[in-house]
Design a protein around this motif. Structure first.
Motif, PDB file in Angstrom:
ATOM      1  N   ALA A 295     -51.923  39.528  -0.690  1.00  0.00           N
ATOM      2  CA  ALA A 295     -52.225  38.006  -0.206  1.00  0.00           C
ATOM      3  C   ALA A 295     -53.945  37.818  -0.662  1.00  0.00           C
ATOM      4  CB  ALA A 295     -52.390  38.064   1.429  1.00  0.00           C
ATOM      5  N   GLN A 296     -54.679  38.660  -0.682  1.00  0.00           N
ATOM      6  CA  GLN A 296     -55.995  38.606  -1.261  1.00  0.00           C
ATOM      7  C   GLN A 296     -56.055  38.290  -2.498  1.00  0.00           C
ATOM      8  OE1 GLN A 296     -59.143  41.387   0.558  1.00  0.00           O
ATOM      9  NE2 GLN A 296     -57.468  42.158   1.881  1.00  0.00           N
ATOM     10  N   LEU A 297     -55.493  38.943  -3.431  1.00  0.00           N
ATOM     11  CA  LEU A 297     -55.375  38.567  -4.804  1.00  0.00           C
ATOM     12  C   LEU A 297     -54.496  37.401  -5.076  1.00  0.00           C
ATOM     13  CD1 LEU A 297     -54.421  42.183  -5.923  1.00  0.00           C
ATOM     14  CD2 LEU A 297     -56.174  40.917  -6.794  1.00  0.00           C
ATOM     15  N   ARG A 298     -53.732  36.772  -4.139  1.00  0.00           N
ATOM     16  CA  ARG A 298     -52.869  35.583  -4.447  1.00  0.00           C
ATOM     17  C   ARG A 298     -53.495  34.495  -3.445  1.00  0.00           C
ATOM     18  NH1 ARG A 298     -51.262  36.776  -9.353  1.00  0.00           N
ATOM     19  NH2 ARG A 298     -49.997  38.550  -9.449  1.00  0.00           N
ATOM     20  N   GLY A 299     -54.641  34.338  -3.139  1.00  0.00           N
ATOM     21  CA  GLY A 299     -55.046  33.086  -2.417  1.00  0.00           C
ATOM     22  C   GLY A 299     -54.337  33.132  -1.138  1.00  0.00           C
ATOM     23  N   GLY A 308     -52.818  31.452 -15.758  1.00  0.00           N
ATOM     24  CA  GLY A 308     -54.491  31.603 -15.532  1.00  0.00           C
ATOM     25  C   GLY A 308     -54.678  32.660 -14.436  1.00  0.00           C
ATOM     26  N   GLN A 309     -53.800  32.480 -13.449  1.00  0.00           N
ATOM     27  CA  GLN A 309     -53.854  33.640 -12.370  1.00  0.00           C
ATOM     28  C   GLN A 309     -52.810  34.336 -11.894  1.00  0.00           C
ATOM     29  OE1 GLN A 309     -56.507  33.131 -10.364  1.00  0.00           O
ATOM     30  NE2 GLN A 309     -57.498  31.188 -11.349  1.00  0.00           N
ATOM     31  N   GLY A 315     -60.360  36.388  -7.080  1.00  0.00           N
ATOM     32  CA  GLY A 315     -61.195  36.936  -5.943  1.00  0.00           C
ATOM     33  C   GLY A 315     -61.684  38.256  -6.153  1.00  0.00           C
ATOM     34  N   PRO A 316     -62.533  39.023  -5.130  1.00  0.00           N
ATOM     35  CA  PRO A 316     -62.970  40.110  -5.379  1.00  0.00           C
ATOM     36  C   PRO A 316     -62.342  41.375  -5.764  1.00  0.00           C
ATOM     37  CG  PRO A 316     -63.794  38.995  -3.190  1.00  0.00           C
ATOM     38  CD  PRO A 316     -62.623  38.254  -3.802  1.00  0.00           C
ATOM     39  N   LEU A 320     -62.773  43.346  -9.523  1.00  0.00           N
ATOM     40  CA  LEU A 320     -63.158  44.685  -9.353  1.00  0.00           C
ATOM     41  C   LEU A 320     -62.009  45.463 -10.391  1.00  0.00           C
ATOM     42  CD1 LEU A 320     -64.520  47.247  -8.586  1.00  0.00           C
ATOM     43  CD2 LEU A 320     -62.863  47.225  -6.696  1.00  0.00           C
ATOM     44  N   TYR A 321     -60.903  45.090 -10.495  1.00  0.00           N
ATOM     45  CA  TYR A 321     -59.828  45.550 -11.210  1.00  0.00           C
ATOM     46  C   TYR A 321     -60.306  45.233 -13.003  1.00  0.00           C
ATOM     47  CZ  TYR A 321     -56.261  46.236  -7.684  1.00  0.00           C
ATOM     48  OH  TYR A 321     -55.560  46.559  -6.753  1.00  0.00           O
ATOM     49  N   ARG A 322     -60.773  44.109 -12.975  1.00  0.00           N
ATOM     50  CA  ARG A 322     -61.139  43.729 -14.327  1.00  0.00           C
ATOM     51  C   ARG A 322     -62.519  44.606 -14.912  1.00  0.00           C
ATOM     52  NH1 ARG A 322     -60.377  38.224 -12.643  1.00  0.00           N
ATOM     53  NH2 ARG A 322     -62.741  37.980 -11.783  1.00  0.00           N
TER      54      ARG A 322
END
Length: 359
Positions: A295-299, A308-309, A315-316, A320-322
């Motif tokens: 949910a944090q990754l998906r708004g 694009g998403q 999000g953070p 961090l993954y990138r």
């Protein structure tokens, strides 16, 4: 009332054990408790294959998130049974369940090689790399008997058409005799999907795909044959597989991978309840944590379908993954060279009765 967990032997070899309804159906299933306990003599469902009546074999897309505008999927549904598969909702269009039906009731384009030849011969066709098996795996177990993927590759090789392949099946080694000469002409690139190095996790998460160790052997085989090969960590699942990014990429580089990529877990439509059911059965201790991070990754939702998403999240955690991915690839020397497939070698298939060229 939710479906009761089935006996463990019923789960063996299948990523889903429930039948979620097609969102297009005018009816809904409802599980009822008749008071009888679940028995241990239930037979696992067998795979059935029917003809695919699609008129074309090449599918077009306009997605800016993928590096191709056309693809071929010789099969609908996938016997690999990956619990997270983003393609599961496509079975709803057929009036089938994205759950167990997706991995047991397949359809195949039996005339795919001939149909492909005809489409490549059209005067309006313009050559560009074709992605093979990006929706459902072209090297799933049923390919061993039907050989449709090999037939497609033979057509592409004969007419010097570039192709990109994504698979988690070891059967691709069978076709090295086709892939190696294509690689010499810059006509092929392969990405091996590797979700985890944990064999016990892979056994339940993607039950009929090749084992992680076996997929690394595929990378080694293709690399030794001169085929450009990389590893795709797809999906990257928070709190379940994301901690493996560094060792997984290191193992891939050691096996000969020259490139790497990742895709964050996607849970479109019916996939979300199916994956939640898998978590409840196989990782109940971390199910809530996994879905919280999703949910944090998906708004705040299970899924974000926006271009694009949808592949990397936001999000953070996504940032961090990138950063982690870029650092480990730089350290391992991955993604230093871009594979530029050659579309200029393409030869239009001759019309029926037309004399073949000697050159």
């Amino acid at each position: 009332m939710p479906d009761r967990p089935q006996p463990l032997h019923f789960l063996r070899g299948r990523g889903s054990v429930i039948q979620t309804d097609s969102r297009f159906a005018q009816w809904r299933r409802q599980a009822l408790d008749d008071g009888w306990p679940a028995t241990d003599d239930a037979c696992p469902p067998r795979t059935r294959v029917s003809p695919d009546a699609a008129r074309t074999v090449i599918t077009r897309n306009r997605s800016p998130d993928v590096p191709f505008d056309r693809s071929i999927n010789p099969y609908r549904g996938c016997e690999h049974g990956c619990a997270y598969c983003f393609a599961r909702p496509s079975h709803a269009w057929l009036g089938l369940s994205p759950g167990l039906d997706f991995e047991t009731r397949l359809s195949a384009k039996f005339d795919a090689p001939a149909r492909l030849t005809a489409e490549l011969a059209r005067p309006s066709y313009r050559c560009a790399p074709i992605a093979l098996g990006v929706n459902t795996d072209a090297y799933q177990p049923v390919e061993r008997q039907l050989g449709l993927t090999r037939g497609i590759l033979q057509v592409l090789a004969a007419h010097r058409h570039p192709v990109m392949i994504v698979t988690k099946g070891a059967l691709i080694e069978r076709d090295v005799d086709i892939l190696a000469p294509m690689a010499e002409a810059r006509l092929v690139q392969v990405m091996v999907s590797l979700t985890t190095l944990d064999a016990s996790l892979a056994r339940t998460l993607e039950p009929r795909a090749a084992a992680p160790k076996r997929r690394l052997e595929v990378v080694r085989t293709l690399s030794a044959a001169g085929v450009p090969v990389g590893v795709l960590m797809a999906p990257l699942i928070p709190a379940l597989t994301d901690h493996e990014m560094e060792p997984l990429l290191a193992a891939a580089a050691e096996a000969g991978a020259g490139s790497a990529g990742y895709v964050v877990l996607r849970l479109p439509n019916e996939v979300a309840p199916l994956f939640r059911d898998w978590l409840a059965r196989h990782a109940p201790d971390r199910a809530r944590h996994v879905m919280s991070l999703v949910a944090q990754l998906r708004g705040g939702r299970d899924n974000d379908p926006r271009f694009g998403q949808r592949m990397r999240g936001q999000g953070p955690i996504a940032a961090l993954y990138r950063q982690r991915f870029a650092l480990i690839c730089r350290r391992l020397g991955l993604n230093r060279r871009h594979v530029d497939l050659d579309s200029n070698r393409f030869r239009v298939p001759p019309a029926p009765g037309e004399q073949l060229s000697l050159l």
